[in-house]
Design an enzyme around this catalytic site. Structure first.
Site, PDB file in Angstrom:
ATOM      1  N   ASP A  78       0.853  -1.199   0.000  1.00 42.19           N
ATOM      2  CA  ASP A  78       0.000   0.000   0.000  1.00 42.19           C
ATOM      3  C   ASP A  78       0.883   1.242   0.000  1.00 42.19           C
ATOM      4  OD1 ASP A  78       0.824  -0.693   2.683  1.00 42.19           O
ATOM      5  OD2 ASP A  78      -0.551   0.834   3.437  1.00 42.19           O
ATOM      6  N   GLU A 143       0.121  -0.994   5.703  1.00 42.42           N
ATOM      7  CA  GLU A 143       1.172  -0.488   6.603  1.00 42.42           C
ATOM      8  C   GLU A 143       0.977   0.981   6.901  1.00 42.42           C
ATOM      9  OE1 GLU A 143       4.995   1.165   8.005  1.00 42.42           O
ATOM     10  OE2 GLU A 143       3.903   1.731   6.197  1.00 42.42           O
TER      11      GLU A 143
HETATM   12 ZN   LIG Z   1       6.734   2.227   4.077  1.00 41.27          ZN
END
Ligand SMILES: [Zn+2]
Length: 435
Positions: A78, A143
């Site tokens: 992501d 994340e």
């Molecule tokens: Zn990162």
């Protein structure tokens, strides 16, 4: 061979950049299925494990011939958002111009995903298998919003699928110059985060007669001034101690002298080193009265506080009190995450040090600490024996050029460095798991 790895990593990064995975909402599924197909074709056992269908985490395993350590190449797929207006090029084009690939995620961290996956595939396709242990490739989602669907969920719900002994992830690796030398950072620790709100109380009143009230906002002034004037005492941990020794200024007693010696040689580097030495306090948000003509009876100051690995709440409170005193306000923590670290010396560090010595003779590897956190923190918490480092080697762009591109506009990477990093993951994997 090096040429092939660079070309394949570049092509894979272009495909990943074109798959928009801005989080929120992430929508990582298409990118993950693409990576899963590549790894499966190369001979990996692949699982897609997600809390939701749209956001699966990828776990790919190449088993060895005998028992041994599990090496995990970790990354997240992501990205943060991109304001296309501010960019010189389309953030989702993956365009390559003069040997540089442009796009959101090029640095953080689809470039590393592409290098890790390409290296793993090249090894497996060539017929290589670990002589002992196993190679894991783990690509997580989410994340950038804290990992609740990614690393946190995965280590909680499928610990056996991702348990590992050695781990490579993001956090450092671009070369930086220092005192005529070339240094490659290996991130061995992540700081903790203890964000808090300071509240002062007063008595509301008409703004036209200010001395009849008691202005809570003015009571923040000495507190803000204290943060501007004072620093908490140092809390030196192993990673910066080892770093300062590598920088030629070993700490003897108080780290202040070592820090000043670094500052004298390189003030920019000192700005990165100082936060590694202890608690930092950055006031960022103030609010008080809702109305311009009302004296506020309550004022709040929000402070982003970052702490050395291993430090708990009691010690954090003590450091804050050293700066703010203990009277005239109340304090409430809004986030409490203890930082953590891996040993600065290990088989993995030896392998990285050896690789750099061969690829860039004369350059040195030094341990660093990130003033933020990555999924390494989650893996260290879940698997206390795991040695987790952040290392994504780059030498076309220095750390001082690459760091400001992260989460900013015009994020880009030299394609030569994609090949450089892929070679590192291939060579280090072979060395650690057996040829
Ligand atoms: Zn990162």
């Amino acid at each position: 061979m090096a040429g092939d790895l660079e070309r394949e990593t570049t092509e894979l990064l272009q495909q990943l950049v074109r798959a928009n995975t801005v989080n929120p909402p992430g929508n990582e599924r298409a990118a993950q299925e693409h990576l899963a197909a590549l790894l499966r074709d190369a001979g990996f056992e692949v699982e897609l494990l997600g809390r939701t269908d749209e956001r699966p985490n990828l776990v790919a395993r190449l088993r060895g011939m005998a028992e041994g350590p599990t090496l995990c190449l970790l990354s997240h797929v992501d990205t943060v958002l991109a304001d296309a207006q501010a960019w010189q090029r389309d953030p989702w084009s993956g365009e390559v111009v003069d040997g540089v690939l442009w796009g959101r995620g090029a640095q953080d961290m689809k470039g590393q995903t592409a290098a890790e996956v390409t290296a793993a595939i090249a090894l497996a396709r060539s017929g290589w298998r670990p002589a002992h242990g196993a190679l894991l490739v783990v690509v997580v989602v989410d994340e950038e919003s804290g990992g609740e669907e990614g690393a946190v969920w995965l280590t909680e719900h499928h610990p056996d699928a991702v348990r590992c002994d050695l781990l490579l992830n993001e956090g450092a690796g671009a070369v930086f110059p220092y005192d005529g030398e070339r240094m490659y950072g290996v991130c061995v620790a992540e700081k903790g985060i203890f964000r808090f709100t300071v509240t002062t109380e007063g008595v509301a009143g008409h703004a036209g007669t200010p001395w009849l009230g008691e202005n809570a906002l003015l009571k923040l002034v000495p507190l803000l001034q204290a943060i501007a004037d004072r620093r908490p005492a140092f809390d030196l941990t192993d990673p910066p101690r080892a770093l300062l020794a590598e920088l030629g200024v070993p700490v003897d007693g108080d780290p202040a002298a070592a820090l000043e010696a670094v500052r004298a040689r390189d003030p920019v580097l000192a700005g990165f080193v100082e936060p590694m030495l202890g608690v930092t306090l950055a006031p960022t948000i103030v609010n008080a009265s809702e109305k311009i003509n009302v004296i506020p009876s309550r004022a709040r100051l929000k402070v982003d506080c970052r702490t050395p690995p291993g430090m708990g709440e009691e010690q954090v409170r003590k450091r804050i009190a050293e700066v703010l005193g203990s009277d005239g306000y109340t304090l409430e923590f809004t986030e409490k995450v203890v930082g953590n670290a891996s040993p600065t010396e290990s088989r993995l560090m030896d392998a990285l040090r050896g690789w750099v010595a061969r690829e860039d003779p004369g350059a040195r590897v030094v341990p660093t600490m990130l003033p933020a956190f990555t999924d390494s923190r989650t893996f260290r918490d879940a698997f206390p024996e795991c040695v987790a480092y952040g290392f994504f080697p780059q030498r076309e762009m220095t750390y001082y050029e690459a760091w400001p591109l992260v989460h900013s506009h015009d994020e880009r990477i030299a394609t030569a460095d994609l090949g450089f990093a892929a070679r590192c993951y291939r060579d280090v994997t072979k060395e650690l798991l057996g040829a």
